[in-house]
Design an enzyme around this catalytic site. Structure first.
Site, PDB file in Angstrom:
ATOM      1  N   LYS A   1       0.831  -1.217   0.000  1.00 55.93           N
ATOM      2  CA  LYS A   1       0.000   0.000   0.000  1.00 55.93           C
ATOM      3  C   LYS A   1       0.862   1.263   0.000  1.00 55.93           C
ATOM      4  O   LYS A   1       0.645   2.173  -0.795  1.00 55.93           O
ATOM      5  CB  LYS A   1      -0.925   0.004   1.220  1.00 55.93           C
ATOM      6  CG  LYS A   1      -1.636   1.332   1.429  1.00 55.93           C
ATOM      7  CD  LYS A   1      -2.453   1.357   2.698  1.00 55.93           C
ATOM      8  CE  LYS A   1      -1.704   1.611   3.960  1.00 55.93           C
ATOM      9  NZ  LYS A   1      -1.472   2.997   4.375  1.00 55.93           N
ATOM     10  N   ASN A   2       1.822   1.323   0.892  1.00 59.19           N
ATOM     11  CA  ASN A   2       2.586   2.567   1.019  1.00 59.19           C
ATOM     12  C   ASN A   2       3.497   2.827  -0.173  1.00 59.19           C
ATOM     13  O   ASN A   2       3.804   3.981  -0.475  1.00 59.19           O
ATOM     14  CB  ASN A   2       3.368   2.586   2.337  1.00 59.19           C
ATOM     15  CG  ASN A   2       2.433   2.788   3.533  1.00 59.19           C
ATOM     16  OD1 ASN A   2       1.259   3.117   3.357  1.00 59.19           O
ATOM     17  ND2 ASN A   2       2.940   2.580   4.728  1.00 59.19           N
TER      18      ASN A   2
ATOM     19  N   CYS B   1      -4.328   7.982   9.913  1.00 55.99           N
ATOM     20  CA  CYS B   1      -4.624   7.416  11.229  1.00 55.99           C
ATOM     21  C   CYS B   1      -4.100   8.328  12.324  1.00 55.99           C
ATOM     22  O   CYS B   1      -3.038   8.939  12.191  1.00 55.99           O
ATOM     23  CB  CYS B   1      -4.000   6.033  11.364  1.00 55.99           C
ATOM     24  SG  CYS B   1      -4.900   4.744  10.496  1.00 55.99           S
TER      25      CYS B   1
ATOM     26  N   ARG C   1       2.200  13.865  13.630  1.00 53.19           N
ATOM     27  CA  ARG C   1       2.493  13.740  12.204  1.00 53.19           C
ATOM     28  C   ARG C   1       2.668  15.088  11.482  1.00 53.19           C
ATOM     29  O   ARG C   1       1.937  15.415  10.539  1.00 53.19           O
ATOM     30  CB  ARG C   1       1.425  12.894  11.514  1.00 53.19           C
ATOM     31  CG  ARG C   1       1.170  11.594  12.243  1.00 53.19           C
ATOM     32  CD  ARG C   1       0.268  10.664  11.491  1.00 53.19           C
ATOM     33  NE  ARG C   1       0.988   9.846  10.540  1.00 53.19           N
ATOM     34  CZ  ARG C   1       0.429   8.880   9.815  1.00 53.19           C
ATOM     35  NH1 ARG C   1      -0.832   8.630   9.912  1.00 53.19           N
ATOM     36  NH2 ARG C   1       1.153   8.180   8.971  1.00 53.19           N
TER      37      ARG C   1
ATOM     38  N   ASP D   1       4.683   0.090  12.058  1.00 52.96           N
ATOM     39  CA  ASP D   1       3.403  -0.428  11.557  1.00 52.96           C
ATOM     40  C   ASP D   1       3.154  -1.886  11.957  1.00 52.96           C
ATOM     41  O   ASP D   1       2.087  -2.431  11.673  1.00 52.96           O
ATOM     42  CB  ASP D   1       3.323  -0.289  10.025  1.00 52.96           C
ATOM     43  CG  ASP D   1       3.010   1.138   9.601  1.00 52.96           C
ATOM     44  OD1 ASP D   1       2.803   2.001  10.478  1.00 52.96           O
ATOM     45  OD2 ASP D   1       2.973   1.404   8.377  1.00 52.96           O
TER      46      ASP D   1
ATOM     47  N   ARG E   1      -8.783   0.315   5.066  1.00 52.76           N
ATOM     48  CA  ARG E   1      -7.890   1.281   4.411  1.00 52.76           C
ATOM     49  C   ARG E   1      -6.651   0.595   3.864  1.00 52.76           C
ATOM     50  O   ARG E   1      -6.064   1.048   2.892  1.00 52.76           O
ATOM     51  CB  ARG E   1      -7.404   2.328   5.430  1.00 52.76           C
ATOM     52  CG  ARG E   1      -8.468   3.209   5.974  1.00 52.76           C
ATOM     53  CD  ARG E   1      -7.887   4.093   7.016  1.00 52.76           C
ATOM     54  NE  ARG E   1      -7.035   5.056   6.348  1.00 52.76           N
ATOM     55  CZ  ARG E   1      -6.883   6.309   6.719  1.00 52.76           C
ATOM     56  NH1 ARG E   1      -7.517   6.754   7.769  1.00 52.76           N
ATOM     57  NH2 ARG E   1      -6.105   7.115   6.058  1.00 52.76           N
TER      58      ARG E   1
HETATM   59  C1  UD1 Z   1       4.720   6.603   6.731  1.00 43.50           C
HETATM   60  C2  UD1 Z   1       3.708   5.512   6.490  1.00 43.50           C
HETATM   61  C3  UD1 Z   1       3.201   4.953   7.792  1.00 43.50           C
HETATM   62  C4  UD1 Z   1       4.346   4.509   8.659  1.00 43.50           C
HETATM   63  C5  UD1 Z   1       5.414   5.600   8.779  1.00 43.50           C
HETATM   64  C6  UD1 Z   1       6.667   5.132   9.481  1.00 43.50           C
HETATM   65  C7  UD1 Z   1       2.623   6.130   4.393  1.00 43.50           C
HETATM   66  C8  UD1 Z   1       1.418   6.687   3.738  1.00 43.50           C
HETATM   67  N1  UD1 Z   1       2.590   6.087   5.729  1.00 43.50           N
HETATM   68  O1  UD1 Z   1       4.044   7.631   7.443  1.00 43.50           O
HETATM   69  O2  UD1 Z   1       2.364   3.848   7.517  1.00 43.50           O
HETATM   70  O3  UD1 Z   1       3.865   4.248   9.957  1.00 43.50           O
HETATM   71  O4  UD1 Z   1       5.793   6.049   7.475  1.00 43.50           O
HETATM   72  O5  UD1 Z   1       7.204   4.014   8.861  1.00 43.50           O
HETATM   73  O6  UD1 Z   1       3.581   5.704   3.756  1.00 43.50           O
HETATM   74  N2  UD1 Z   1       8.036  13.767  11.111  1.00 43.50           N
HETATM   75  C9  UD1 Z   1       8.308  15.097  11.411  1.00 43.50           C
HETATM   76  N3  UD1 Z   1       8.213  16.033  10.397  1.00 43.50           N
HETATM   77  C10 UD1 Z   1       7.897  15.665   9.113  1.00 43.50           C
HETATM   78  C11 UD1 Z   1       7.635  14.314   8.823  1.00 43.50           C
HETATM   79  C12 UD1 Z   1       7.714  13.380   9.849  1.00 43.50           C
HETATM   80  O7  UD1 Z   1       8.594  15.446  12.547  1.00 43.50           O
HETATM   81  O8  UD1 Z   1       7.844  16.550   8.245  1.00 43.50           O
HETATM   82  C13 UD1 Z   1       8.118  12.759  12.195  1.00 43.50           C
HETATM   83  C14 UD1 Z   1       6.791  12.046  12.469  1.00 43.50           C
HETATM   84  O9  UD1 Z   1       6.004  12.764  13.399  1.00 43.50           O
HETATM   85  C15 UD1 Z   1       7.255  10.724  13.024  1.00 43.50           C
HETATM   86  C16 UD1 Z   1       8.550  10.447  12.241  1.00 43.50           C
HETATM   87  O10 UD1 Z   1       8.955  11.706  11.728  1.00 43.50           O
HETATM   88  O11 UD1 Z   1       7.586  10.832  14.388  1.00 43.50           O
HETATM   89  C17 UD1 Z   1       8.407   9.476  11.100  1.00 43.50           C
HETATM   90  O12 UD1 Z   1       7.313   9.835  10.285  1.00 43.50           O
HETATM   91  P1  UD1 Z   1       7.234   9.486   8.739  1.00 43.50           P
HETATM   92  O13 UD1 Z   1       8.260   8.421   8.431  1.00 43.50           O
HETATM   93  O14 UD1 Z   1       7.257  10.734   7.958  1.00 43.50           O
HETATM   94  O15 UD1 Z   1       5.805   8.831   8.637  1.00 43.50           O
HETATM   95  P2  UD1 Z   1       4.680   9.081   7.555  1.00 43.50           P
HETATM   96  O16 UD1 Z   1       5.283   9.422   6.227  1.00 43.50           O
HETATM   97  O17 UD1 Z   1       3.627   9.957   8.139  1.00 43.50           O
END
Ligand code: UD1
Length: 429
Positions: free
Chosen positions: A22-23, A117, A122, A305, A397
């Site tokens: 999915k991702n 979620c 995030r 995850d 989802r």
């Molecule tokens: C993606 C995945 C999600 C998975 C996560 C971690 C998708 C659609 N979702 O989510 O299923 O759980 O990776 O493997 O692919 N952060 C910041 N600033 C930013 C971006 C992230 O502080 O601009 C922080 C987040 O709060 C979190 C960490 O970085 O603590 C990792 O987040 P991130 O890897 O970006 O997760 P997602 O892309 O939201």
């Protein structure tokens, strides 16, 4: 609104074929609109997040032709708007990839604030920092993130922390940005490599995906491609944990065992048998498993995850385990549901301390998010008696035909409207 009604207590056994990731698919679908040629994507998972993103892509004018449940043909030639908004798009996280894709292709984009979620704050600061470094002006107003650039230029970007979303988003924008972009301290998840491979199959010049540094030489245009998405690491891991939780024997087909190493290692450590073949993995867990310590990490560490699923396995294992969540701050909401089933778990800060119990009892549960919902389904299948799980829209989802795949393994699970649930329990096979 539907719910699951589950009659637990059976060891699940048999074969299950894992679908596309999915991702990875979310990043790849966004990337697909960056060319004006036709792109065919195969092994697409038929799940709600994907279908919402496809609707959003069609909503800005791209041509989206569903060939079959797992194949789609997309053409970005017909795009007529850079503003992405729809009733549903705000609910999914990956709408943010359309920012990077449209900014790279058209030099401007406005995307409704992404949802996803509720597993933590995030933020998106790293995505926006990356776009700004490439030369875009980015503002957040009226529920939209808006980015535009007269001219973008490759540059060196250091990500303050490792982020899957920011890595993919900046990579998308940089693929069509003149000059060289170096992104340092990037995420290394398999789906990042998959998105990079897909972009390269369209003529992009991206090197280093899967390492800490990605180097991108911007190209003038991308061309059409036919691409098959990698298998879903998390769906596979979920079924691996299911075998462990139900003392079952499950053969998972269409997987890349290398992507599952962190999960395999934990299951072996606690006493399960895991047999790897080229593209399949069999998990056998005929006896009660042992306790351990798990800490979520970025890839190749233990995936966040998979945290609720391994915690559910440990709930039924012998001894005291700890599960530490180091990525998201709000990922233990399922614990209260497991406790209703008889689990002994306390959460302090980002650590769950689990005293393994011999059995769980059925209860009426609510899925708090996607992966937690899958974990509660696992717990229900391992438990004695009947469990109902509401809010299964979360599960839908990200898991395709979850209940169908579970039934193939011998599970007693039905999906039914919430009001009819109780009356159909007797009808479970
Ligand atoms: C993606 C995945 C999600 C998975 C996560 C971690 C998708 C659609 N979702 O989510 O299923 O759980 O990776 O493997 O692919 N952060 C910041 N600033 C930013 C971006 C992230 O502080 O601009 C922080 C987040 O709060 C979190 C960490 O970085 O603590 C990792 O987040 P991130 O890897 O970006 O997760 P997602 O892309 O939201």
């Amino acid at each position: 609104m539907n719910q699951y009604v589950i009659q637990g207590g059976k060891a699940l056994a048999g074969e299950v074929t894992v679908g596309g990731a999915k991702n990875a698919a979310l990043g790849i679908l966004a990337a697909a609109i960056m060319t004006d040629d036709d792109v065919t994507i195969e092994n697409l998972p038929n799940v709600n997040d994907i279908n919402v993103l496809l609707e959003a892509i069609a909503g800005i004018g791209a041509t989206v032709k569903r060939i079959d449940a797992h194949t789609v043909c997309i053409s970005g030639r017909t795009i007529r708007s850079e503003t992405v908004d729809s009733e549903f798009i705000r609910k999914i996280r990956a709408s943010y990839y359309l920012l990077g894709a449209l900014l790279g292709k058209r030099g401007k984009a406005a995307v409704a604030m992404p949802g996803g979620c509720d597993i933590g704050a995030r933020p998106m600061d790293l995505h926006l920092k990356g776009f700004r470094a490439l030369g875009a002006e980015v503002v957040t107003e009226n529920g939209f993130i808006k980015a535009k650039a007269e001219e973008m230029r490759g540059t060196h970007i250091f990500l303050d922390l490792v982020s899957v979303g920011a890595t993919i988003n900046i990579m998308l924008a940089a693929a069509l940005t003149p000059g060289q972009t170096i992104i340092d301290n990037v995420a290394k998840e398999p789906h990042i490599v998959d998105v990079a491979n897909f972009l390269n199959s369209m003529g992009a010049n991206i090197k280093g995906a899967g390492t800490d540094v990605i180097r991108i030489r911007g190209v003038n245009r991308l061309h059409g491609s036919t691409y098959s998405i990698i298998p879903d690491q998390i769906e596979a891991g979920t079924f691996m944990c299911l075998a462990a939780a139900t003392k079952g024997d499950i053969l998972l087909k269409n997987v890349i065992p290398k992507h599952l190493e962190a999960i395999t290692a934990k299951l072996v450590e606690i006493g399960a048998e895991v047999r790897e073949n080229d593209d399949s993995v069999r998990v056998v867990a005929t006896k009660r498993l042992r306790s351990t310590q798990v800490k979520t990490r970025v890839y190749p560490g233990f995936p966040t995850d998979m945290q609720p699923q391994i915690a559910t396995v440990l709930t039924l294992s012998r001894g005291t385990s700890t599960v530490t969540e180091s990525i998201f701050e709000n990922r233990f909401r399922y614990v209260a549901e497991l406790v209703k089933m008889g689990a002994t778990i306390t959460v302090e800060g980002n650590v769950a301390v689990i005293e393994g119990v011999e059995r769980l009892q059925g209860a009426n549960l609510e899925a708090p998010d996607l992966r937690a919902g899958a974990a509660l389904t696992m717990a229900a299948l391992a438990a004695e008696g009947t469990t109902t799980i509401t809010q299964i829209e979360y599960i839908e989802r990200g898991y395709e035909d979850f209940e169908g795949k579970l039934r193939e393994l011998g599970a007693s699970i039905i999906k039914c409207p919430i009001n009819d649930g109780k009356s159909t329990i007797g009808g479970i096979a």
